[in-house]
Design a protein around this motif. Sequence first.
Motif, PDB file in Angstrom:
ATOM      1  N   VAL A  11       0.608 -12.745  -0.497  1.00  0.00           N
ATOM      2  CA  VAL A  11       0.702 -11.607   0.548  1.00  0.00           C
ATOM      3  C   VAL A  11       2.223 -11.715   1.194  1.00  0.00           C
ATOM      4  CG1 VAL A  11      -0.082 -10.857   2.718  1.00  0.00           C
ATOM      5  CG2 VAL A  11      -1.566 -11.526   1.072  1.00  0.00           C
ATOM      6  N   ASP A  12       2.758 -12.729   1.208  1.00  0.00           N
ATOM      7  CA  ASP A  12       3.992 -12.866   1.791  1.00  0.00           C
ATOM      8  C   ASP A  12       5.251 -12.232   1.035  1.00  0.00           C
ATOM      9  OD1 ASP A  12       3.226 -13.898   4.112  1.00  0.00           O
ATOM     10  OD2 ASP A  12       3.902 -16.258   3.415  1.00  0.00           O
ATOM     11  N   GLU A  13       4.870 -12.607  -0.446  1.00  0.00           N
ATOM     12  CA  GLU A  13       5.975 -11.924  -1.530  1.00  0.00           C
ATOM     13  C   GLU A  13       5.753 -10.592  -1.483  1.00  0.00           C
ATOM     14  OE1 GLU A  13       6.105 -14.017  -5.324  1.00  0.00           O
ATOM     15  OE2 GLU A  13       5.691 -15.977  -4.427  1.00  0.00           O
ATOM     16  N   TRP A  14       4.447 -10.081  -1.252  1.00  0.00           N
ATOM     17  CA  TRP A  14       4.212  -8.601  -1.377  1.00  0.00           C
ATOM     18  C   TRP A  14       5.040  -7.832  -0.512  1.00  0.00           C
ATOM     19  CZ3 TRP A  14      -0.667  -8.252  -4.721  1.00  0.00           C
ATOM     20  CH2 TRP A  14      -0.689  -6.863  -5.428  1.00  0.00           C
ATOM     21  N   ARG A  15       4.643  -8.450   0.648  1.00  0.00           N
ATOM     22  CA  ARG A  15       5.313  -7.819   1.968  1.00  0.00           C
ATOM     23  C   ARG A  15       6.763  -7.937   2.037  1.00  0.00           C
ATOM     24  NH1 ARG A  15       3.721 -11.484   5.488  1.00  0.00           N
ATOM     25  NH2 ARG A  15       1.660 -10.609   5.545  1.00  0.00           N
ATOM     26  N   ALA A  16       7.257  -8.969   1.385  1.00  0.00           N
ATOM     27  CA  ALA A  16       8.612  -8.906   1.215  1.00  0.00           C
ATOM     28  C   ALA A  16       9.344  -7.851   0.566  1.00  0.00           C
ATOM     29  CB  ALA A  16       9.221 -10.312   0.835  1.00  0.00           C
ATOM     30  N   ARG A  17       8.361  -7.747  -0.810  1.00  0.00           N
ATOM     31  CA  ARG A  17       9.083  -6.569  -1.772  1.00  0.00           C
ATOM     32  C   ARG A  17       8.935  -5.202  -1.135  1.00  0.00           C
ATOM     33  NH1 ARG A  17      11.661  -7.742  -6.161  1.00  0.00           N
ATOM     34  NH2 ARG A  17      10.490  -9.670  -6.036  1.00  0.00           N
ATOM     35  N   LEU A  18       7.781  -5.101  -0.452  1.00  0.00           N
ATOM     36  CA  LEU A  18       7.664  -3.777   0.372  1.00  0.00           C
ATOM     37  C   LEU A  18       8.675  -3.405   1.230  1.00  0.00           C
ATOM     38  CD1 LEU A  18       3.663  -3.498   0.675  1.00  0.00           C
ATOM     39  CD2 LEU A  18       5.051  -2.142  -0.766  1.00  0.00           C
ATOM     40  N   GLU A  19       9.109  -4.461   1.849  1.00  0.00           N
ATOM     41  CA  GLU A  19      10.269  -4.312   3.140  1.00  0.00           C
ATOM     42  C   GLU A  19      11.575  -3.692   2.207  1.00  0.00           C
ATOM     43  OE1 GLU A  19      10.115  -8.036   5.002  1.00  0.00           O
ATOM     44  OE2 GLU A  19       8.296  -7.636   6.056  1.00  0.00           O
ATOM     45  N   LYS A  20      11.627  -3.916   1.061  1.00  0.00           N
ATOM     46  CA  LYS A  20      13.028  -3.506   0.315  1.00  0.00           C
ATOM     47  C   LYS A  20      12.850  -1.922   0.257  1.00  0.00           C
ATOM     48  CE  LYS A  20      13.744  -7.817  -1.894  1.00  0.00           C
ATOM     49  NZ  LYS A  20      14.153  -8.418  -3.454  1.00  0.00           N
ATOM     50  N   TYR A  21      11.763  -1.283   0.568  1.00  0.00           N
ATOM     51  CA  TYR A  21      11.752   0.021   0.356  1.00  0.00           C
ATOM     52  C   TYR A  21      11.318   0.817   1.808  1.00  0.00           C
ATOM     53  CZ  TYR A  21      11.738  -1.266  -4.493  1.00  0.00           C
ATOM     54  OH  TYR A  21      12.068  -1.852  -5.518  1.00  0.00           O
ATOM     55  N   SER A  22      11.839   2.002   1.871  1.00  0.00           N
ATOM     56  CA  SER A  22      11.450   2.726   3.082  1.00  0.00           C
ATOM     57  C   SER A  22       9.816   2.761   3.338  1.00  0.00           C
ATOM     58  CB  SER A  22      12.124   3.776   3.365  1.00  0.00           C
ATOM     59  OG  SER A  22      11.721   5.089   2.364  1.00  0.00           O
ATOM     60  N   PRO A  23       9.453   3.312   4.541  1.00  0.00           N
ATOM     61  CA  PRO A  23       7.979   3.796   4.383  1.00  0.00           C
ATOM     62  C   PRO A  23       7.909   5.145   3.849  1.00  0.00           C
ATOM     63  CG  PRO A  23       8.784   2.881   6.577  1.00  0.00           C
ATOM     64  CD  PRO A  23      10.082   3.072   5.744  1.00  0.00           C
ATOM     65  N   GLU A  24       8.760   5.787   3.745  1.00  0.00           N
ATOM     66  CA  GLU A  24       8.748   7.218   3.110  1.00  0.00           C
ATOM     67  C   GLU A  24       8.661   6.964   1.648  1.00  0.00           C
ATOM     68  OE1 GLU A  24      11.212   6.545   5.256  1.00  0.00           O
ATOM     69  OE2 GLU A  24      10.255   7.705   6.952  1.00  0.00           O
ATOM     70  N   GLN A  25       9.348   6.058   0.932  1.00  0.00           N
ATOM     71  CA  GLN A  25       9.362   5.922  -0.607  1.00  0.00           C
ATOM     72  C   GLN A  25       8.027   5.081  -0.802  1.00  0.00           C
ATOM     73  OE1 GLN A  25      12.677   3.301  -0.277  1.00  0.00           O
ATOM     74  NE2 GLN A  25      13.826   4.435  -1.830  1.00  0.00           N
ATOM     75  N   GLN A  26       7.375   4.180   0.296  1.00  0.00           N
ATOM     76  CA  GLN A  26       6.213   3.785  -0.214  1.00  0.00           C
ATOM     77  C   GLN A  26       5.018   4.946  -0.105  1.00  0.00           C
ATOM     78  OE1 GLN A  26       5.263   0.289   2.482  1.00  0.00           O
ATOM     79  NE2 GLN A  26       7.543  -0.038   2.661  1.00  0.00           N
ATOM     80  N   GLN A  27       5.038   5.922   0.643  1.00  0.00           N
ATOM     81  CA  GLN A  27       4.365   6.957   0.899  1.00  0.00           C
ATOM     82  C   GLN A  27       4.257   7.740  -0.328  1.00  0.00           C
ATOM     83  OE1 GLN A  27       1.721   7.017   2.996  1.00  0.00           O
ATOM     84  NE2 GLN A  27       0.871   8.742   1.852  1.00  0.00           N
ATOM     85  N   GLN A  28       5.813   7.914  -0.908  1.00  0.00           N
ATOM     86  CA  GLN A  28       5.835   8.720  -2.149  1.00  0.00           C
ATOM     87  C   GLN A  28       4.980   8.391  -3.365  1.00  0.00           C
ATOM     88  OE1 GLN A  28      10.136   8.921  -2.177  1.00  0.00           O
ATOM     89  NE2 GLN A  28      10.105  11.165  -2.092  1.00  0.00           N
ATOM     90  N   LEU A  29       5.078   6.968  -3.207  1.00  0.00           N
ATOM     91  CA  LEU A  29       4.550   6.212  -4.392  1.00  0.00           C
ATOM     92  C   LEU A  29       3.033   6.204  -4.278  1.00  0.00           C
ATOM     93  CD1 LEU A  29       4.646   4.616  -7.021  1.00  0.00           C
ATOM     94  CD2 LEU A  29       4.839   2.451  -5.428  1.00  0.00           C
ATOM     95  N   VAL A  30       2.245   6.303  -3.046  1.00  0.00           N
ATOM     96  CA  VAL A  30       0.977   6.167  -2.646  1.00  0.00           C
ATOM     97  C   VAL A  30       0.430   7.891  -3.315  1.00  0.00           C
ATOM     98  CG1 VAL A  30      -0.841   6.301  -0.959  1.00  0.00           C
ATOM     99  CG2 VAL A  30       1.058   4.467  -0.734  1.00  0.00           C
ATOM    100  N   LEU A  31       1.237   8.644  -2.888  1.00  0.00           N
ATOM    101  CA  LEU A  31       0.743  10.081  -3.186  1.00  0.00           C
ATOM    102  C   LEU A  31       0.870  10.191  -4.649  1.00  0.00           C
ATOM    103  CD1 LEU A  31       2.635  12.164  -0.392  1.00  0.00           C
ATOM    104  CD2 LEU A  31       0.314  11.689  -0.766  1.00  0.00           C
ATOM    105  N   LEU A  32       1.992   9.799  -5.199  1.00  0.00           N
ATOM    106  CA  LEU A  32       2.063   9.935  -6.566  1.00  0.00           C
ATOM    107  C   LEU A  32       1.069   9.096  -7.516  1.00  0.00           C
ATOM    108  CD1 LEU A  32       5.507   9.643  -8.753  1.00  0.00           C
ATOM    109  CD2 LEU A  32       3.586   7.891  -9.262  1.00  0.00           C
ATOM    110  N   ALA A  33       0.634   7.941  -7.110  1.00  0.00           N
ATOM    111  CA  ALA A  33      -0.362   7.183  -7.513  1.00  0.00           C
ATOM    112  C   ALA A  33      -1.855   8.013  -7.521  1.00  0.00           C
ATOM    113  CB  ALA A  33      -0.714   5.695  -7.009  1.00  0.00           C
ATOM    114  N   GLU A  34      -2.099   8.379  -6.214  1.00  0.00           N
ATOM    115  CA  GLU A  34      -3.183   9.032  -6.130  1.00  0.00           C
ATOM    116  C   GLU A  34      -3.411  10.501  -6.708  1.00  0.00           C
ATOM    117  OE1 GLU A  34      -6.775   9.755  -4.645  1.00  0.00           O
ATOM    118  OE2 GLU A  34      -6.019   7.979  -4.100  1.00  0.00           O
ATOM    119  N   ASN A  35      -2.242  11.193  -6.870  1.00  0.00           N
ATOM    120  CA  ASN A  35      -2.400  12.267  -7.613  1.00  0.00           C
ATOM    121  C   ASN A  35      -2.479  12.321  -8.988  1.00  0.00           C
ATOM    122  OD1 ASN A  35      -2.034  13.748  -5.252  1.00  0.00           O
ATOM    123  ND2 ASN A  35      -0.122  13.882  -5.373  1.00  0.00           N
TER     124      ASN A  35
END
Length: 172
Positions: A11-35
């Motif tokens: 979880v710590d590694e996952w969180r550290a990886r996510l922190e390298k990207y903006s919330p907007e980028q993360q949300q774009q990926l969520v939408l891309l995966a969902e769609n």
Amino acid sequence: MPYNFSVTKAVDEWRARLEKYSPEQQQQLVLLAENNKVLLADHFYQQMLNDPEANTYLSHDEVKSRLSLSMQNWIAGLFAATDSKELERLAAQQVKIGEVHARISIPVHLVLRGARALKNQLHLIPQQSDLSTEQANQLDRLAADIIDLAMEVMSFAFSSSHERNSRAEEAY
């Protein structure tokens, strides 16, 4: 020296990886995966069913009846987790999947082959969108990082479970 694995470390590694990207980028990926989860799951299982080694573990009926929907849910859920509680649940899910793969003796290299097929298909989606090249590359890196982390957790769980099962069989 053995690798010191824990869900907390994952979880710590996952969180550290996510922190390298903006919330907007993360949300774009969520939408891309969902769609695109249906397209991605279909591609994944088409690759696996076409693979002479992998298809011995699958049937078209299993894929249609339950595995495809499970893969779609895995794809959408994999990228949606962002807070600690969701990441803990997600890491625990990868452990469970790795244990299931060990129990039914699906070789790790086939799981990794499937992950590679998924990443290859996922790579094409942002490239074909209206995102800039830099945005598409960022999403591609984020998606690959997340899939790789999931595979790491699954593989560790697979190894641990397989090792336990082997020791139990030897003792028997």
